[in-house]
Design a protein around this motif. Structure first.
Motif, PDB file in Angstrom:
ATOM      1  N   HIS A   1       0.670  -1.315  -0.055  1.00 30.98           N
ATOM      2  CA  HIS A   1      -0.074   0.011  -0.045  1.00 30.98           C
ATOM      3  C   HIS A   1       0.934   1.424   0.161  1.00 30.98           C
ATOM      4  O   HIS A   1       0.217   2.332  -0.315  1.00 30.98           O
ATOM      5  CB  HIS A   1      -1.013  -0.104   1.238  1.00 30.98           C
ATOM      6  CG  HIS A   1      -2.053  -0.996   1.072  1.00 30.98           C
ATOM      7  ND1 HIS A   1      -2.882  -1.392   0.224  1.00 30.98           N
ATOM      8  CD2 HIS A   1      -2.200  -2.088   2.139  1.00 30.98           C
ATOM      9  CE1 HIS A   1      -3.486  -2.246   0.510  1.00 30.98           C
ATOM     10  NE2 HIS A   1      -3.087  -3.058   1.480  1.00 30.98           N
ATOM     11  N   PHE A   2       1.916   1.154   0.447  1.00 30.16           N
ATOM     12  CA  PHE A   2       2.924   2.310   0.576  1.00 30.16           C
ATOM     13  C   PHE A   2       4.062   2.169  -0.288  1.00 30.16           C
ATOM     14  O   PHE A   2       4.496   3.278  -1.173  1.00 30.16           O
ATOM     15  CB  PHE A   2       3.449   2.673   2.003  1.00 30.16           C
ATOM     16  CG  PHE A   2       2.301   3.082   2.839  1.00 30.16           C
ATOM     17  CD1 PHE A   2       1.524   4.479   2.881  1.00 30.16           C
ATOM     18  CD2 PHE A   2       1.931   2.391   3.894  1.00 30.16           C
ATOM     19  CE1 PHE A   2       0.536   4.699   3.805  1.00 30.16           C
ATOM     20  CE2 PHE A   2       1.180   2.896   5.066  1.00 30.16           C
ATOM     21  CZ  PHE A   2       0.204   3.947   4.783  1.00 30.16           C
ATOM     22  N   GLY A   3       4.708   1.169  -0.442  1.00 30.46           N
ATOM     23  CA  GLY A   3       5.928   1.053  -1.247  1.00 30.46           C
ATOM     24  C   GLY A   3       7.246   2.128  -0.562  1.00 30.46           C
ATOM     25  O   GLY A   3       7.104   2.481   0.481  1.00 30.46           O
ATOM     26  N   GLY A   4       8.068   2.067  -1.455  1.00 33.12           N
ATOM     27  CA  GLY A   4       9.327   2.780  -1.086  1.00 33.12           C
ATOM     28  C   GLY A   4       9.873   2.445   0.119  1.00 33.12           C
ATOM     29  O   GLY A   4      10.171   1.293   0.450  1.00 33.12           O
ATOM     30  N   ASN A   5      10.301   3.485   1.088  1.00 34.10           N
ATOM     31  CA  ASN A   5      11.024   3.095   2.342  1.00 34.10           C
ATOM     32  C   ASN A   5      10.105   3.310   3.564  1.00 34.10           C
ATOM     33  O   ASN A   5      10.412   3.129   4.545  1.00 34.10           O
ATOM     34  CB  ASN A   5      12.021   4.137   2.555  1.00 34.10           C
ATOM     35  CG  ASN A   5      13.178   4.028   1.563  1.00 34.10           C
ATOM     36  OD1 ASN A   5      13.499   2.895   1.294  1.00 34.10           O
ATOM     37  ND2 ASN A   5      13.888   5.306   1.223  1.00 34.10           N
ATOM     38  N   SER A   6       8.760   3.315   3.163  1.00 32.04           N
ATOM     39  CA  SER A   6       7.726   3.116   4.244  1.00 32.04           C
ATOM     40  C   SER A   6       7.826   1.991   4.964  1.00 32.04           C
ATOM     41  O   SER A   6       7.974   0.709   4.518  1.00 32.04           O
ATOM     42  CB  SER A   6       6.304   3.338   3.649  1.00 32.04           C
ATOM     43  OG  SER A   6       6.057   4.543   3.140  1.00 32.04           O
ATOM     44  N   ARG A   7       7.895   1.801   6.379  1.00 34.80           N
ATOM     45  CA  ARG A   7       8.038   0.649   7.064  1.00 34.80           C
ATOM     46  C   ARG A   7       7.372   0.530   8.523  1.00 34.80           C
ATOM     47  O   ARG A   7       7.068   1.429   8.937  1.00 34.80           O
ATOM     48  CB  ARG A   7       9.188   0.105   7.318  1.00 34.80           C
ATOM     49  CG  ARG A   7      10.237   1.219   7.685  1.00 34.80           C
ATOM     50  CD  ARG A   7      11.771   1.056   7.995  1.00 34.80           C
ATOM     51  NE  ARG A   7      12.203  -0.331   7.898  1.00 34.80           N
ATOM     52  CZ  ARG A   7      13.195  -0.818   8.397  1.00 34.80           C
ATOM     53  NH1 ARG A   7      14.384   0.110   8.546  1.00 34.80           N
ATOM     54  NH2 ARG A   7      13.644  -2.026   8.288  1.00 34.80           N
ATOM     55  N   PRO A   8       6.887  -0.530   8.797  1.00 35.60           N
ATOM     56  CA  PRO A   8       6.545  -0.662  10.213  1.00 35.60           C
ATOM     57  C   PRO A   8       7.612  -0.787  11.025  1.00 35.60           C
ATOM     58  O   PRO A   8       8.517  -1.486  10.882  1.00 35.60           O
ATOM     59  CB  PRO A   8       5.785  -2.072  10.302  1.00 35.60           C
ATOM     60  CG  PRO A   8       6.113  -2.781   9.216  1.00 35.60           C
ATOM     61  CD  PRO A   8       6.881  -1.877   8.090  1.00 35.60           C
TER      62      PRO A   8
ATOM     63  N   GLU B   1      -6.788   1.260   3.575  1.00 41.29           N
ATOM     64  CA  GLU B   1      -7.652   2.363   3.820  1.00 41.29           C
ATOM     65  C   GLU B   1      -6.911   3.633   4.125  1.00 41.29           C
ATOM     66  O   GLU B   1      -7.097   4.802   3.699  1.00 41.29           O
ATOM     67  CB  GLU B   1      -8.767   2.172   4.891  1.00 41.29           C
ATOM     68  CG  GLU B   1      -9.582   1.064   4.508  1.00 41.29           C
ATOM     69  CD  GLU B   1     -10.418   0.437   5.283  1.00 41.29           C
ATOM     70  OE1 GLU B   1     -11.335  -0.515   4.996  1.00 41.29           O
ATOM     71  OE2 GLU B   1     -10.601   0.821   6.585  1.00 41.29           O
ATOM     72  N   VAL B   2      -5.848   3.543   5.157  1.00 44.02           N
ATOM     73  CA  VAL B   2      -5.087   4.472   5.495  1.00 44.02           C
ATOM     74  C   VAL B   2      -4.319   5.048   4.262  1.00 44.02           C
ATOM     75  O   VAL B   2      -4.086   6.460   3.994  1.00 44.02           O
ATOM     76  CB  VAL B   2      -4.140   4.118   6.957  1.00 44.02           C
ATOM     77  CG1 VAL B   2      -3.257   5.298   7.032  1.00 44.02           C
ATOM     78  CG2 VAL B   2      -5.082   3.946   8.024  1.00 44.02           C
ATOM     79  N   ALA B   3      -3.807   4.094   3.585  1.00 42.37           N
ATOM     80  CA  ALA B   3      -2.919   4.736   2.626  1.00 42.37           C
ATOM     81  C   ALA B   3      -3.801   5.495   1.458  1.00 42.37           C
ATOM     82  O   ALA B   3      -3.376   6.638   0.943  1.00 42.37           O
ATOM     83  CB  ALA B   3      -2.136   3.502   1.664  1.00 42.37           C
ATOM     84  N   ALA B   4      -5.088   4.869   1.186  1.00 43.82           N
ATOM     85  CA  ALA B   4      -6.082   5.678   0.090  1.00 43.82           C
ATOM     86  C   ALA B   4      -6.096   6.957   0.552  1.00 43.82           C
ATOM     87  O   ALA B   4      -6.073   7.821  -0.061  1.00 43.82           O
ATOM     88  CB  ALA B   4      -6.958   4.853  -0.070  1.00 43.82           C
TER      89      ALA B   4
ATOM     90  N   LYS C   1      -5.123  10.407  -1.141  1.00 39.65           N
ATOM     91  CA  LYS C   1      -6.166  11.516  -1.442  1.00 39.65           C
ATOM     92  C   LYS C   1      -5.659  12.937  -0.929  1.00 39.65           C
ATOM     93  O   LYS C   1      -5.841  13.948  -1.603  1.00 39.65           O
ATOM     94  CB  LYS C   1      -7.390  10.974  -0.738  1.00 39.65           C
ATOM     95  CG  LYS C   1      -8.625  11.575  -1.911  1.00 39.65           C
ATOM     96  CD  LYS C   1      -9.932  10.695  -1.308  1.00 39.65           C
ATOM     97  CE  LYS C   1     -11.032  11.848  -1.006  1.00 39.65           C
ATOM     98  NZ  LYS C   1     -12.114  11.340  -0.327  1.00 39.65           N
ATOM     99  N   THR C   2      -5.432  12.746   0.474  1.00 38.38           N
ATOM    100  CA  THR C   2      -4.996  14.229   1.098  1.00 38.38           C
ATOM    101  C   THR C   2      -3.934  14.786   0.570  1.00 38.38           C
ATOM    102  O   THR C   2      -3.876  16.074   0.299  1.00 38.38           O
ATOM    103  CB  THR C   2      -4.835  14.005   2.577  1.00 38.38           C
ATOM    104  OG1 THR C   2      -5.846  13.283   3.092  1.00 38.38           O
ATOM    105  CG2 THR C   2      -4.585  15.314   3.349  1.00 38.38           C
TER     106      THR C   2
END
Ligand code: PLP
Length: 434
Positions: free
Chosen positions: A55-62, A269-272, A276-277
């Motif tokens: 949903h985020f890709g790149g360097n996004s991580r938990p 849902e958060v990613a979407a 959008k924002t």
């Protein structure tokens, strides 16, 4: 039927956790005993990572919020799983270092880092400080300046959101002790101040609105407020945040009535909403981080006790006393947390007796749970299991009444078990007494 898919019942009516008979484990390792399902911990990490990638890709991580449960083995697992981590003290950093965890992937939180903590973090090249307030930025700037380094920081902001969770774990409201509030102008103040400091590099913003969150759109609303703030900072200061860290807080099932939470769906849902924002604000999508603690480890843990006295007070109340209590699980005493308690060796018997499950401490508030239905035959020697104790139990444990802390035994592969934290001894209790 069970509150988590790693819980089941054997033919002879024994509780199984991660496929293993907990009555046997209680006999083998003694009680009180924390058991943890290593496979479940790894599975939770992988679910989060797959969701972030998708949903985020790149360097996004938990990032695993390690205050939920901090011991050497857990940091080894996080390292092996490629998870980032949060720490909140020198003690957590030290434990992670012992485990060989690379602290360049670590974020140092806390609303009050001591000068010693700040120095220790820099000694060990921690990746990021998450600064809570202007005073803390000053302290970080001063220490980084002495060392001639440029320290990466995020700023913890308070978006002013009530996540509809219980008061003691709600942290995103304006009057919280955590963070700098957007509403009061303090968030802008700390941003402007930080951007002027030569020895700190502002990487972005952080918020954490609360814990045990199930409510529909909490993260979406938080992200929106944070992104609006980011866009505002871009307009006013030309500063473009690279990272947005939305904190932890996804809920877990303590009791049957708690809902299931689909992490992949939620993250999607958060990613979407973020996309959008960002589009509507014409702001470039930052790297997104989240900091699950509870939802990585809670359901992977269970506590086993041996039943002692069963006290029946006719016309009033019944008590089942266990050989642990608030020192190994203070959460009911702290904020009336729900738990599911089971008589692990009598799972097939009908539950007709209502009891309070209480600990052995000299404290009326030493309660694990009230209104628990158990079999009428419950008695001395039975194994009592408390489910979903993998988060904020061992990490909150104390030695009140000089009770040694229980060991942590890890379970894996359906039949293997090993000690990750050994049981404290009586000598351990007096180790620092001179
Ligand atoms: C406690 C905390 C978390 C983890 O919260 P969980 O409810 O365990 O997911 C994450 N980030 C921060 C800053 C926290 O204080």
């Amino acid at each position: 039927m069970s509150i988590c898919d790693n819980i089941s019942v054997s033919k002879e009516g024994h509780l199984l956790f991660a496929g293993q008979d907990v009555v046997t484990l209680a006999e083998q390792y003694g009680t009180p005993l924390y058991i943890m399902d290593e496979d479940k911990i790894r599975e939770s990490c992988r679910v989060y990572q797959a969701a972030f990638k998708k949903h985020f890709g790149g360097n996004s991580r938990p990032l695993y919020a390690s205050k939920a449960n901090s011991f050497k083995r857990i940091y080894e697992i996080m390292s092996e799983e490629g998870m980032g981590i949060d720490v909140v003290s020198s003690g957590e950093m030290y434990t992670a270092i012992l485990a060989g965890y690379d602290l360049s992937h670590a974020y140092f939180h806390s609303n009050n880092k001591t000068d010693a903590d700040i120095a220790y973090g820099m000694d060990n090249h921690i990746g990021y400080f998450v600064a809570d307030n202007v005073e803390e930025i000053k302290a970080i700037e001063a220490e980084a300046g002495r060392r001639g380094i440029r320290q990466k920081v995020l700023l913890r902001l308070t978006p002013g959101i009530d996540p509809h969770t219980y008061e003691a774990v709600a942290t995103g409201k304006v009057d919280s002790k955590f963070g700098s509030a957007i509403e009061t102008g303090q968030a802008e103040e700390i941003t402007a101040f930080t951007l002027q400091q030569p020895h700190v590099e502002l990487m972005g913003f952080h918020c954490h609105v609360g814990s045990q969150v199930f409510a529909e759109d909490v993260f979406e609303r938080a992200a929106q407020l944070m992104l609006e703030f980011c866009a505002d900072m871009k307009k006013k200061y030309g500063y473009v945040a690279q990272q947005l860290d939305l904190g932890g807080g996804y809920g877990v099932r303590y009791v049957e009535t708690d809902p299931y939470l689909d992490v992949d769906k939620k993250v999607g849902e958060v990613a979407a909403a973020i996309q959008k924002t960002c589009d509507s604000l014409d702001f470039p999508m930052p790297e997104i981080h989240m900091e699950p603690g509870r939802s990585i480890v809670a359901a992977a843990g269970m506590t086993l006790y041996t039943c002692g006295t069963v006290k029946r007070i006719p016309g009033y109340k019944n008590y089942v006393s266990i050989d642990g209590g608030m020192p190994d699980n203070p959460r009911y005493a702290l904020y009336k947390s729900n738990y599911t308690c089971l008589v692990a060796n009598k799972m097939n018997e009908e539950k007709t007796l209502e009891v309070s499950v209480v600990g052995r401490c000299c404290e009326s508030g030493d309660i694990i749970q009230q209104g628990v239905m158990v079999t009428d035959t419950v008695g001395r020697g039975d194994t009592i299991a408390v489910c979903t104790t993998g988060a904020y139990n061992y990490s909150m444990a104390s030695n009140y009444n000089r009770l040694p802390r229980p060991p942590i035994v890890m379970l894996r592969g359906g039949s293997e078990s090993y000690v990750a934290v050994r049981r404290e001894t009586l000598e351990d209790l007096c180790r620092n007494d001179l």
